[in-house]
Scaffold this motif. Sequence first.
Motif, mmCIF file in Angstrom:
data_model
loop_
_atom_site.group_PDB
_atom_site.id
_atom_site.type_symbol
_atom_site.label_atom_id
_atom_site.label_comp_id
_atom_site.label_asym_id
_atom_site.label_seq_id
_atom_site.Cartn_x
_atom_site.Cartn_y
_atom_site.Cartn_z
ATOM 1 N N GLY A 291 0.818 -1.211 0.006
ATOM 2 C CA GLY A 291 -0.093 0.119 0.052
ATOM 3 C C GLY A 291 0.825 1.166 0.157
ATOM 4 O O GLY A 291 2.126 1.232 0.057
ATOM 5 N N TRP A 292 0.178 2.261 -0.012
ATOM 6 C CA TRP A 292 1.070 3.497 -0.136
ATOM 7 C C TRP A 292 1.575 3.662 1.173
ATOM 8 O O TRP A 292 2.882 4.027 1.240
ATOM 9 C CB TRP A 292 -0.014 4.797 -0.175
ATOM 10 N N MET A 293 0.795 3.571 2.026
ATOM 11 C CA MET A 293 1.433 3.830 3.681
ATOM 12 C C MET A 293 0.414 2.852 4.745
ATOM 13 O O MET A 293 -0.653 2.761 4.091
ATOM 14 C CB MET A 293 1.816 5.091 4.257
ATOM 15 N N PRO A 294 0.877 2.439 5.696
ATOM 16 C CA PRO A 294 0.110 1.616 6.567
ATOM 17 C C PRO A 294 -1.166 2.448 6.957
ATOM 18 O O PRO A 294 -1.121 3.552 7.466
ATOM 19 C CB PRO A 294 0.877 1.293 7.802
ATOM 20 N N SER A 295 -2.255 1.863 7.040
ATOM 21 C CA SER A 295 -3.720 2.218 7.581
ATOM 22 C C SER A 295 -3.790 2.122 8.850
ATOM 23 O O SER A 295 -3.542 1.319 9.527
ATOM 24 C CB SER A 295 -4.804 1.514 6.667
ATOM 25 N N ARG A 296 -4.338 2.941 9.554
ATOM 26 C CA ARG A 296 -4.834 3.126 10.977
ATOM 27 C C ARG A 296 -5.974 2.315 10.772
ATOM 28 O O ARG A 296 -7.218 2.203 10.164
ATOM 29 C CB ARG A 296 -4.847 4.401 11.702
ATOM 30 N N PRO A 297 -6.427 1.741 12.097
ATOM 31 C CA PRO A 297 -7.764 1.331 12.295
ATOM 32 C C PRO A 297 -8.817 1.875 12.294
ATOM 33 O O PRO A 297 -8.836 3.157 12.778
ATOM 34 C CB PRO A 297 -7.619 0.407 13.894
ATOM 35 N N PRO A 298 -9.935 1.787 11.386
ATOM 36 C CA PRO A 298 -11.163 2.696 11.463
ATOM 37 C C PRO A 298 -11.652 2.871 12.828
ATOM 38 O O PRO A 298 -11.429 1.942 14.011
ATOM 39 C CB PRO A 298 -11.987 2.113 10.547
ATOM 40 N N GLY A 299 -12.286 3.979 13.120
ATOM 41 C CA GLY A 299 -13.199 4.172 14.228
ATOM 42 C C GLY A 299 -12.143 4.679 15.245
ATOM 43 O O GLY A 299 -12.782 4.995 16.515
ATOM 44 N N ALA A 300 -11.090 5.215 15.252
ATOM 45 C CA ALA A 300 -10.245 5.804 15.984
ATOM 46 C C ALA A 300 -10.087 7.209 16.234
ATOM 47 O O ALA A 300 -9.127 8.062 16.552
ATOM 48 C CB ALA A 300 -8.755 5.279 15.779
ATOM 49 N N THR B 157 -6.362 5.500 3.379
ATOM 50 C CA THR B 157 -7.143 4.351 2.675
ATOM 51 C C THR B 157 -7.218 4.561 1.256
ATOM 52 O O THR B 157 -7.150 3.768 0.492
ATOM 53 C CB THR B 157 -8.396 4.312 3.509
ATOM 54 N N ALA B 158 -7.768 5.828 0.946
ATOM 55 C CA ALA B 158 -7.744 6.174 -0.609
ATOM 56 C C ALA B 158 -6.531 6.019 -1.268
ATOM 57 O O ALA B 158 -6.739 5.523 -2.322
ATOM 58 C CB ALA B 158 -8.675 7.558 -0.671
ATOM 59 N N LEU B 159 -5.718 6.622 -0.866
ATOM 60 C CA LEU B 159 -4.364 6.476 -1.484
ATOM 61 C C LEU B 159 -3.731 5.038 -1.635
ATOM 62 O O LEU B 159 -3.327 4.765 -2.558
ATOM 63 C CB LEU B 159 -3.154 7.271 -0.514
ATOM 64 N N ASN B 160 -3.971 4.181 -0.373
ATOM 65 C CA ASN B 160 -3.778 2.800 -0.851
ATOM 66 C C ASN B 160 -4.582 2.077 -1.818
ATOM 67 O O ASN B 160 -3.887 1.149 -2.596
ATOM 68 C CB ASN B 160 -4.100 1.989 0.732
ATOM 69 N N HIS B 161 -5.903 2.517 -2.010
ATOM 70 C CA HIS B 161 -6.576 2.047 -2.849
ATOM 71 C C HIS B 161 -6.249 2.228 -4.332
ATOM 72 O O HIS B 161 -6.016 1.403 -5.286
ATOM 73 C CB HIS B 161 -7.996 2.563 -2.771
ATOM 74 N N LEU B 162 -5.667 3.719 -4.492
ATOM 75 C CA LEU B 162 -5.122 3.947 -5.758
ATOM 76 C C LEU B 162 -3.879 3.409 -6.050
ATOM 77 O O LEU B 162 -3.710 3.025 -7.019
ATOM 78 C CB LEU B 162 -4.746 5.699 -5.377
ATOM 79 N N HIS B 163 -2.996 3.076 -5.105
ATOM 80 C CA HIS B 163 -1.898 2.197 -5.315
ATOM 81 C C HIS B 163 -1.985 1.010 -5.863
ATOM 82 O O HIS B 163 -1.514 0.587 -6.642
ATOM 83 C CB HIS B 163 -0.977 2.387 -3.922
ATOM 84 N N THR B 164 -2.979 0.370 -5.107
ATOM 85 C CA THR B 164 -3.474 -1.137 -5.544
ATOM 86 C C THR B 164 -3.855 -1.314 -7.053
ATOM 87 O O THR B 164 -3.319 -1.695 -7.819
ATOM 88 C CB THR B 164 -4.386 -1.682 -4.832
ATOM 89 N N ARG B 165 -4.852 -0.158 -7.438
ATOM 90 C CA ARG B 165 -5.274 -0.297 -8.818
ATOM 91 C C ARG B 165 -4.178 0.146 -9.714
ATOM 92 O O ARG B 165 -4.147 0.009 -10.714
ATOM 93 C CB ARG B 165 -6.238 0.910 -8.928
ATOM 94 N N ALA B 166 -3.234 0.954 -9.303
ATOM 95 C CA ALA B 166 -2.148 1.339 -10.205
ATOM 96 C C ALA B 166 -1.291 0.263 -10.560
ATOM 97 O O ALA B 166 -0.592 0.184 -11.448
ATOM 98 C CB ALA B 166 -1.516 2.857 -9.572
ATOM 99 N N VAL B 167 -0.866 -0.373 -9.699
ATOM 100 C CA VAL B 167 0.261 -1.312 -9.742
ATOM 101 C C VAL B 167 -0.480 -2.683 -10.216
ATOM 102 O O VAL B 167 0.272 -3.622 -10.702
ATOM 103 C CB VAL B 167 0.889 -1.574 -8.377
ATOM 104 N N SER B 168 -1.842 -2.765 -9.998
ATOM 105 C CA SER B 168 -2.711 -4.123 -10.457
ATOM 106 C C SER B 168 -3.719 -3.795 -11.171
ATOM 107 O O SER B 168 -4.946 -3.959 -10.696
ATOM 108 C CB SER B 168 -2.858 -4.802 -9.274
ATOM 109 N N PRO B 169 -3.630 -2.997 -12.383
ATOM 110 C CA PRO B 169 -4.923 -2.473 -13.081
ATOM 111 C C PRO B 169 -5.652 -3.787 -13.777
ATOM 112 O O PRO B 169 -5.239 -4.943 -13.804
ATOM 113 C CB PRO B 169 -4.182 -1.809 -14.287
ATOM 114 N N SER B 170 -7.062 -3.519 -13.481
ATOM 115 C CA SER B 170 -7.850 -4.647 -13.962
ATOM 116 C C SER B 170 -8.234 -4.564 -15.454
ATOM 117 O O SER B 170 -7.926 -3.724 -16.173
ATOM 118 C CB SER B 170 -9.277 -4.318 -13.018
#
Length: 247
Positions: A59-68, A234-247
């Motif tokens: 991912g772009w960087m580690p995500s923090r747990p939601p709800g914090a 979280t949005a950046l991590n999603h962008l990273h995943t899509r960029a390196v593994s395009p569908s």
Amino acid sequence: MARAGVARAEKLLVKHYRLSSQQEAFDLLRDASQKFNVKLHTLADVAAQLPAPGLDAPGWMPSRPPGAAPPVPALGAVGAGFDTLGAVLTAALRRTLGITGARMGNVQLVENGMLRMAKHVGVNRRFSDYFAFVEASTTSCAQAALDRRQVTVKDVASSDTFDDGSRQAILQTGSRACHSVPLLRPNGTVIGMISSHHGHPLRDLVPAQLTVLQELGGQVGRWLWWYRTTAVVTALNHLHTRAVSPS
């Protein structure tokens, strides 16, 4: 201004992920923005500031747990009901106007080294357009950001805080005085600003008002920093995943 920030992020994404065009980079930003309800220019600003991840990183960087989310009792609740950026900014602006007794005001967020208008109430279109982005220190909000303290302008017409353009933009909307409250990150740097605008010259706010506003600025600033390090990441991590593994 906003488009320039997005274009900067597009160029960085094209170079890092070896994309075919800035349009492809824009599509990645827009998809992540819409999926996670993060403003496009906010996402672009953070993407341009954070170091780009390795192409083999999960991912772009580690995500923090939601709800914090940190509590925001200054807004009248301990976290509950304030789970979106819009809700927090609206509540913070309303609370500030209630404390200062004003009917006009605005919230700005720091992006690309400038203050960007994010919320406003009671002001007209000329005002909101003129102050859509504030970079120079010739306004009370910019001065408060520079000094990291609350600033009161008792009489806009006679104050030397403003340049002529800023002064006229404020006066024509019906504001004769203003008070700016910095929103501070945990490390004390400014992440945003709330300003109240008053239809008559002001006296100094009383210490009790200043204390409550200082607490509000700290609590909302911490929430905004949490937001940037959770929802935006979280949005950046999603962008990273899509960029390196395009569908």
